[in-house]
Design a protein around this motif. Structure first.
Motif, mmCIF file in Angstrom:
data_model
loop_
_atom_site.group_PDB
_atom_site.id
_atom_site.type_symbol
_atom_site.label_atom_id
_atom_site.label_comp_id
_atom_site.label_asym_id
_atom_site.label_seq_id
_atom_site.Cartn_x
_atom_site.Cartn_y
_atom_site.Cartn_z
ATOM 1 N N SER A 504 0.786 -1.232 0.000
ATOM 2 C CA SER A 504 0.000 0.000 0.000
ATOM 3 C C SER A 504 0.815 1.277 0.000
ATOM 4 O O SER A 504 0.267 2.341 -0.281
ATOM 5 C CB SER A 504 -0.937 0.007 1.217
ATOM 6 O OG SER A 504 -1.902 -1.021 1.108
ATOM 7 N N ALA A 505 2.090 1.219 0.339
ATOM 8 C CA ALA A 505 2.941 2.419 0.315
ATOM 9 C C ALA A 505 4.344 2.044 -0.139
ATOM 10 O O ALA A 505 5.321 2.302 0.557
ATOM 11 C CB ALA A 505 2.971 3.077 1.685
ATOM 12 N N PRO A 506 4.466 1.437 -1.327
ATOM 13 C CA PRO A 506 5.786 0.950 -1.750
ATOM 14 C C PRO A 506 6.822 2.055 -1.876
ATOM 15 O O PRO A 506 8.010 1.820 -1.656
ATOM 16 C CB PRO A 506 5.509 0.280 -3.099
ATOM 17 C CG PRO A 506 4.211 0.865 -3.564
ATOM 18 C CD PRO A 506 3.427 1.136 -2.336
ATOM 19 N N ASP A 507 6.412 3.278 -2.230
ATOM 20 C CA ASP A 507 7.387 4.365 -2.348
ATOM 21 C C ASP A 507 7.969 4.754 -0.994
ATOM 22 O O ASP A 507 9.093 5.265 -0.917
ATOM 23 C CB ASP A 507 6.744 5.589 -3.002
ATOM 24 C CG ASP A 507 6.723 5.484 -4.518
ATOM 25 O OD1 ASP A 507 7.320 4.533 -5.049
ATOM 26 O OD2 ASP A 507 6.097 6.335 -5.171
ATOM 27 N N SER A 508 7.210 4.529 0.068
ATOM 28 C CA SER A 508 7.730 4.797 1.405
ATOM 29 C C SER A 508 8.930 3.904 1.696
ATOM 30 O O SER A 508 9.917 4.329 2.298
ATOM 31 C CB SER A 508 6.633 4.572 2.457
ATOM 32 O OG SER A 508 7.129 4.682 3.756
ATOM 33 N N TRP A 509 8.843 2.670 1.245
ATOM 34 C CA TRP A 509 9.926 1.701 1.445
ATOM 35 C C TRP A 509 11.044 1.881 0.426
ATOM 36 O O TRP A 509 12.227 1.919 0.770
ATOM 37 C CB TRP A 509 9.350 0.287 1.352
ATOM 38 C CG TRP A 509 10.355 -0.769 1.027
ATOM 39 C CD1 TRP A 509 11.374 -1.202 1.821
ATOM 40 C CD2 TRP A 509 10.453 -1.520 -0.197
ATOM 41 N NE1 TRP A 509 12.100 -2.181 1.173
ATOM 42 C CE2 TRP A 509 11.553 -2.391 -0.066
ATOM 43 C CE3 TRP A 509 9.712 -1.546 -1.368
ATOM 44 C CZ2 TRP A 509 11.931 -3.269 -1.077
ATOM 45 C CZ3 TRP A 509 10.080 -2.422 -2.379
ATOM 46 C CH2 TRP A 509 11.174 -3.269 -2.224
ATOM 47 N N ALA A 510 10.677 2.073 -0.841
ATOM 48 C CA ALA A 510 11.663 2.005 -1.918
ATOM 49 C C ALA A 510 12.471 3.285 -2.070
ATOM 50 O O ALA A 510 13.684 3.241 -2.317
ATOM 51 C CB ALA A 510 10.968 1.670 -3.237
#
Length: 670
Positions: A504-510
């Motif tokens: 749900s928030a891949p940009d937060s991780w990547a």
């Protein structure tokens, strides 16, 4: 609808209900009692929550806090009513929609499209620009069918089009966009079939513009045009020298992935001229990256692109369109700066600079101004969805003081207790280092067998009690010494969220993208806890420990203590672009439930419900057949029954749970 740009787009704030007049306080004592409790200390207020979570900075005109301490949503901005987000979530849960839950507000999507077009209309009028604006939505930002259909519907009054960056996205655009005159910008890598399909679509009344990004594509377009006998509308994408900034700063320049260098553009012009197709070259396109936080970068790019445009016209190309690409930023942290999670301009500034620069360049050489196109996907789609998730549990260090009542206690424990007792505002830095030293000595004593396990536990409790007391002092200080900056993070609780960051928030991780995250209720209570968020996945990266702040990035989020038997909901905002389609199935957590909400005279109506993935569906993605799985478990239970390792009731209970789980949501039901 003629929507004048307001709030974020032109002014610093919205007008108050009293028309901006100052109302004198005739009851100062009553106001003081509202602010101060019986103990004489200032009470918490929703105004403090607004400041803490910066909701006015990133949320206006769509999100605010009401008197009940709940986040409210105004899907039509400052032109319509509002919804209590907490009450909406409770109502949706009663409809058996489990969390996490993605709520899309179609009215916000409509408002964003109207607002963008209004800003360009105002700029065109201000500078007497003799051209028009035709925006397009990049399908790659969010390919969900209901959202794309809404964009097409809301964009009809403005001949708002779509941008396709791949062959599958071209299929979506051609079948969905039926607005006469609305452009379809054809970007991305192309094969012969892609180009043929785009050219033939013009026979259906569509307006495809094929943007060529490699010399091989130029040759292919010339060949297909001759074979089909179609004179297409073509464009070239330029690699500008002007560079973006932040995460996508390398989207342009000589080593950019897409586009033609200036020598290659000249080569393309010569190829078109030699094939008698120079009249087909009508568009110049560039893209300097997503989330451009500085208006100066945009100005430099527009200036360079405008000069390339007029030079192409002087070379004989039939120039009619200038596509400025994407990049219109979203202010995720509300700071209104050129920080990568913010922007130092508003939508009206953006439109003004584009219109003014292009007009000036064309006026100098006396050529007609182009139709302006932008691909503002993030700025259109980000605000329209809110991800709601619940807290499952929390854990933190114990700060209770163990009993240290007599001299029989080990010396190291007495030293730690004395350190705790001596902590004051004038020595907290010194005592912090004392506490660290005594804790390390305690561990060393334990390792050599001079301290029992119970005594070590007391030593650690005393150490954390010291840290807690010191942290309370540092929060009241204007300046915190460097060696104490991380104390809040060290002391932070872990809040376990019913969510997969990777889904749900891949940009937060990547890429360390920041999204506003805050509780959606209890905002009239002081959030006395400091926490980080840990998701459901079995991955150490499955966490969120960076949060928006005015000056920089916070390492902890202010949260409320959990109340037994009561839900605690957080919302992640401004995540409507890219996150859904880029999410992955780490640990096989699938798509979340999603609902589309629209304002109505009686409150709201649910336009669509899109159920999240079941376990059967995500297992199917990795080639497991649910019937085969059930059969395997059945056979194992039969074998266990024969060996009397399980009762019949237990075997049936297991099988029922197994089959029910396969049909259920991949997330947890607390």
């Amino acid at each position: 609808m003629n929507l004048e740009p307001t709030t974020e787009d032109i002014a610093a704030g919205s007008p108050s209900n009293n028309g901006g007049a100052t109302v004198k306080n005739n009851f100062p004592e009553q106001e003081r009692l509202k602010e101060v409790g019986a103990d004489g200390l200032k009470k918490w207020s929703i105004e403090k929550s607004e400041e803490l979570y910066r909701i006015k900075g990133w949320g206006e005109p769509y999100f605010s806090i009401n008197a009940a301490g709940h986040v409210t949503v105004s899907p039509q901005g400052d032109r319509g009513g509002s919804l209590d987000l907490y009450e909406l979530v409770e109502a949706l849960r009663q409809r058996n929609l489990g969390l996490p839950l993605l709520i899309r507000f179609s009215d916000i999507l409509e408002d964003r499209i109207e607002r963008l077009n209004a800003c360009f209309a105002k700029a065109i009028a201000r500078y007497s620009y003799r051209g028009v604006y035709r925006g397009v939505f990049p399908v790659k930002c969010n390919q969900q069918r209901h959202l794309i259909e809404d964009i097409v519907r809301f964009g009809q009054p403005y001949q708002f089009g779509l941008e396709a960056g791949s062959k599958p996205e071209l299929m979506i655009a051609l079948a969905t966009l039926k607005t006469p005159g609305a452009p379809i910008i054809c970007n991305g890598y192309k094969d012969k079939e892609y180009i043929e399909t785009a050219m033939l679509a013009a026979k259906l009344g569509q307006r495809p513009i094929i943007v060529l990004e490699q010399i091989e594509e130029v040759n292919m377009a010339i060949q297909v045009s001759k074979e089909l006998g179609i004179k297409p509308v073509l464009g070239v994408r330029a690699k500008l020298k002007s560079k973006g900034m932040g995460q996508w700063g390398n989207s342009t320049g000589d080593r950019a992935k897409f586009g033609l260098t200036i020598p290659e553009i000249i080569q393309a012009v010569d190829l078109f001229a030699a094939s008698d197709m120079l009249e087909s070259l009508q568009l110049l396109h560039f893209h300097i990256g997503s989330q451009i936080s500085s208006i100066g970068v945009i100005k430099d790019a527009i200036r360079e692109a405008s000069q390339i445009y007029v030079e192409l016209a002087k070379l004989g190309a039939n120039m009619n369109y200038l596509d400025v690409g994407g990049g219109l930023a979203v202010d995720y942290d509300g700071s209104k700066t050129n920080f990568h999670a913010s922007k130092n301009y508003n939508m009206q500034n953006y439109a003004n600079d584009i219109v003014a620069e292009v007009k000036e360049a064309c006026q100098e050489v006396d050529i007609p101004v182009p139709t302006l196109i932008s691909e503002s996907g993030r700025a259109i789609a980000s605000h329209q969805s809110v991800l709601i998730f619940n807290i499952l549990a929390s854990s933190g260090v114990s700060t209770e003081i163990p009993e240290i009542g007599n001299e029989k206690q080990h010396l190291i424990l007495r030293n730690l207790y004395d350190t705790y007792e001596s902590i004051k505002t004038d020595n907290y830095q010194e005592t912090y280092h004392d506490a660290i030293q005594f804790k390390e000595e305690a561990i060393s004593l334990f390792n050599f067998g001079y301290l029992s396990l119970r005594e070590r536990a007391k030593a650690e409790q005393l150490f954390w009690a010291c840290c807690n007391k010191i942290a309370a002092i540092t929060r009241q200080q204007e300046y915190v010494p460097d060696d104490l900056e991380d104390l809040d993070k060290i002391m932070a609780s872990i809040y376990y969220v019913n969510l997969s960051v990777f889904q749900s928030a891949p940009d937060s991780w990547a890429i360390s993208q920041l999204f506003p995250i805050m509780p959606i209720h209890r905002l009239n209570e002081e959030p006395i806890q400091r926490g980080t968020l840990a998701d459901l996945t079995c991955d150490s990266d499955g966490k969120i420990d960076r949060f928006i702040d005015l000056l920089d990035v916070k390492k902890v989020l202010e949260l409320h203590p959990l109340e037994p038997g009561k839900p605690y909901y957080l919302g992640m905002f401004l995540n409507g672009a890219y996150q859904e389609i880029m999410g992955n199935l780490h640990n096989l957590f699938g798509d979340t439930n999603a609902v589309h909400i629209k304002l109505s005279p009686n409150g709201y109506e649910i336009e669509h419900v899109v159920k999240g993935d079941t376990m059967t569906e995500v297992l199917g993605y990795v080639q497991y057949d649910s019937e085969d799985l059930v059969e395997s478990i059945r056979q194992q239970t039969e074998q266990a029954l024969k060996q009397e390792r399980i009762t019949l009731d237990e075997s049936q209970h297991l099988l029922q749970n197994y089959e029910r789980s396969l049909q259920g949501y991949t997330y947890l039901f607390p």
